[in-house]
Design an enzyme around this catalytic site. Sequence first.
Site, PDB file in Angstrom:
ATOM      1  CG  HIS A   1      47.866  30.006  34.660  1.00 46.20           C
ATOM      2  ND1 HIS A   1      47.091  28.885  34.507  1.00 46.20           N
ATOM      3  CD2 HIS A   1      47.032  31.057  34.450  1.00 46.20           C
ATOM      4  CE1 HIS A   1      45.855  29.239  34.222  1.00 46.20           C
ATOM      5  NE2 HIS A   1      45.800  30.553  34.181  1.00 46.20           N
TER       6      HIS A   1
ATOM      7  CG  ASN B   1      42.774  27.112  32.345  1.00 43.71           C
ATOM      8  OD1 ASN B   1      41.903  27.018  33.214  1.00 43.71           O
ATOM      9  ND2 ASN B   1      43.405  28.245  32.098  1.00 43.71           N
TER      10      ASN B   1
HETATM   11  N1  3HC Z   1      41.823  39.461  49.745  1.00 49.06           N
HETATM   12  C1  3HC Z   1      42.149  38.480  50.597  1.00 49.06           C
HETATM   13  N2  3HC Z   1      41.286  37.524  50.985  1.00 49.06           N
HETATM   14  C2  3HC Z   1      40.041  37.586  50.527  1.00 49.06           C
HETATM   15  C3  3HC Z   1      39.635  38.602  49.635  1.00 49.06           C
HETATM   16  C4  3HC Z   1      40.589  39.578  49.250  1.00 49.06           C
HETATM   17  N3  3HC Z   1      40.308  40.549  48.405  1.00 49.06           N
HETATM   18  N4  3HC Z   1      38.342  38.392  49.321  1.00 49.06           N
HETATM   19  C5  3HC Z   1      37.966  37.295  49.948  1.00 49.06           C
HETATM   20  N5  3HC Z   1      38.981  36.791  50.689  1.00 49.06           N
HETATM   21  C6  3HC Z   1      38.982  35.581  51.495  1.00 49.06           C
HETATM   22  C7  3HC Z   1      37.889  35.593  52.538  1.00 49.06           C
HETATM   23  O1  3HC Z   1      38.314  36.192  53.710  1.00 49.06           O
HETATM   24  C8  3HC Z   1      37.625  34.124  52.722  1.00 49.06           C
HETATM   25  O2  3HC Z   1      38.612  33.540  53.535  1.00 49.06           O
HETATM   26  P1  3HC Z   1      38.255  32.401  54.633  1.00 49.06           P
HETATM   27  O3  3HC Z   1      37.741  31.248  53.820  1.00 49.06           O
HETATM   28  O4  3HC Z   1      39.557  32.140  55.302  1.00 49.06           O
HETATM   29  O5  3HC Z   1      37.223  33.042  55.491  1.00 49.06           O
HETATM   30  C9  3HC Z   1      37.799  33.552  51.319  1.00 49.06           C
HETATM   31  O6  3HC Z   1      38.669  34.475  50.650  1.00 49.06           O
HETATM   32  C10 3HC Z   1      36.494  33.430  50.559  1.00 49.06           C
HETATM   33  O7  3HC Z   1      35.915  34.736  50.430  1.00 49.06           O
HETATM   34  P2  3HC Z   1      34.370  35.084  50.630  1.00 49.06           P
HETATM   35  O8  3HC Z   1      33.875  34.427  51.869  1.00 49.06           O
HETATM   36  O9  3HC Z   1      34.193  36.542  50.514  1.00 49.06           O
HETATM   37  O10 3HC Z   1      33.693  34.557  49.355  1.00 49.06           O
HETATM   38  P3  3HC Z   1      33.193  33.123  49.020  1.00 49.06           P
HETATM   39  O11 3HC Z   1      33.271  32.213  50.179  1.00 49.06           O
HETATM   40  O12 3HC Z   1      31.918  33.355  48.314  1.00 49.06           O
HETATM   41  O13 3HC Z   1      34.315  32.636  47.970  1.00 49.06           O
HETATM   42  C11 3HC Z   1      35.546  32.535  45.973  1.00 49.06           C
HETATM   43  C12 3HC Z   1      34.539  33.324  46.769  1.00 49.06           C
HETATM   44  C13 3HC Z   1      36.926  32.657  46.611  1.00 49.06           C
HETATM   45  C14 3HC Z   1      35.593  33.147  44.574  1.00 49.06           C
HETATM   46  C15 3HC Z   1      35.112  31.035  45.952  1.00 49.06           C
HETATM   47  O14 3HC Z   1      33.770  30.948  45.514  1.00 49.06           O
HETATM   48  C16 3HC Z   1      35.962  30.193  45.057  1.00 49.06           C
HETATM   49  O15 3HC Z   1      37.069  29.781  45.412  1.00 49.06           O
HETATM   50  N6  3HC Z   1      35.433  29.908  43.840  1.00 49.06           N
HETATM   51  C17 3HC Z   1      36.167  29.116  42.843  1.00 49.06           C
HETATM   52  C18 3HC Z   1      37.111  30.035  42.109  1.00 49.06           C
HETATM   53  C19 3HC Z   1      37.932  29.286  41.103  1.00 49.06           C
HETATM   54  O16 3HC Z   1      37.735  28.132  40.789  1.00 49.06           O
HETATM   55  N7  3HC Z   1      38.912  30.013  40.543  1.00 49.06           N
HETATM   56  C20 3HC Z   1      39.757  29.491  39.504  1.00 49.06           C
HETATM   57  C21 3HC Z   1      39.251  29.962  38.188  1.00 49.06           C
HETATM   58  S1  3HC Z   1      40.212  29.349  36.866  1.00 49.06           S
HETATM   59  C22 3HC Z   1      41.345  30.533  36.580  1.00 49.06           C
HETATM   60  O17 3HC Z   1      41.393  31.559  37.186  1.00 49.06           O
HETATM   61  C23 3HC Z   1      42.340  30.222  35.523  1.00 49.06           C
HETATM   62  C24 3HC Z   1      42.109  31.032  34.282  1.00 49.06           C
HETATM   63  O18 3HC Z   1      43.242  30.872  33.438  1.00 49.06           O
HETATM   64  C25 3HC Z   1      40.877  30.627  33.507  1.00 49.06           C
END
Ligand code: 3HC
Length: 284
Positions: free
Chosen positions: A141, A192
């Site tokens: 997952h 989850n």
């Molecule tokens: N590839 C590689 N790295 C990337 C990327 C990509 N396509 N897009 C962004 N990144 C990197 C950036 O370079 C940055 O790295 P750094 O911190 O080393 O500089 C980091 O990822 C964060 O990117 P951004 O600065 O563009 O964006 P934000 O700072 O706004 O972060 C986010 C966006 C990563 C979505 C952050 O808000 C986050 O972690 N949110 C929480 C997400 C979360 O909780 N996810 C889990 C959901 S639950 C789930 O999925 C399970 C399911 O079963 C329900």
Amino acid sequence: MSIHRSAVIGSGLMGAGIAEVLAKAGQDVIVSEVSADASAAGRARIEKSLARAVAKGKLSEADRDAAWSRLRFTTDIGEVADRQLVIEAASENEEIKKSIFAELDAVVTDPEAILASNTSSMPIIRFAQATSRPERVLGVHFFNPAPVQPLVEIVSSVLTADEVRETMTGFVAEVLGKSPIQAGDRPGFIVNALLIPYLCSAIRMLESGFATKEDIDAGMVGGCAHPMGPIALADLVGLDTCLFAAESMYAETGDLAVKPPVLLSRMVDAGLLGVKTGRGFYEY
Ligand code: 3HC
């Protein structure tokens, strides 16, 4: 067992992210979809994310090109016959997933191949039982966005072989460079089981008029140092995925904490699924 040839079934939000992670890690990857349109959408998703990784300085252009060249897209699931690892990432519908596992069982020739599901909360054993090789089936997952989030839950059913769990754990850590944790085959696994009640509570709070979405989100970002608040996170995960996870956990546990909020169901009925459709609780 050394895994070089893998496949992902489904190239939605999670499937595309997982395929990208595999290709960047050097795997030869087949991405199988149900239709040409879905396949084109998956391709576009991966292309966009790879471009973003380059723009963010996380990936060189040469590595992007190499990763892209390792991806092959198909609408014929039969093409995954020679794979050593197949990760199912179709939509959260038990019947669809079971039929995919039955199909994989029929087409994947290597008896040592590992068949994995990225389900967010459904019982792995039901997918395992749709095959003739339940000991080769487990949950793997990933978290959204898969190219960014370091965690992967390894979910063993009561029939998963120890060797399969160990191989996947090593693969996730050493080949994918992610952090594996071990979870039992219980509703919502570890993450989850904690996250879905939280998201449901936040949506109920919004529904009751107790607070605005902006204040709920600001509360958890500013007060608890979460990277984003629960309403924005529900939009990111996909409101349909949140609903399916809550429904499946509620059906099995009867726990009111995961009883799907009516507002969540209505949003999904309306096709407002979050970031992926351009509108959920927020507009994108
Ligand atoms: N590839 C590689 N790295 C990337 C990327 C990509 N396509 N897009 C962004 N990144 C990197 C950036 O370079 C940055 O790295 P750094 O911190 O080393 O500089 C980091 O990822 C964060 O990117 P951004 O600065 O563009 O964006 P934000 O700072 O706004 O972060 C986010 C966006 C990563 C979505 C952050 O808000 C986050 O972690 N949110 C929480 C997400 C979360 O909780 N996810 C889990 C959901 S639950 C789930 O999925 C399970 C399911 O079963 C329900």
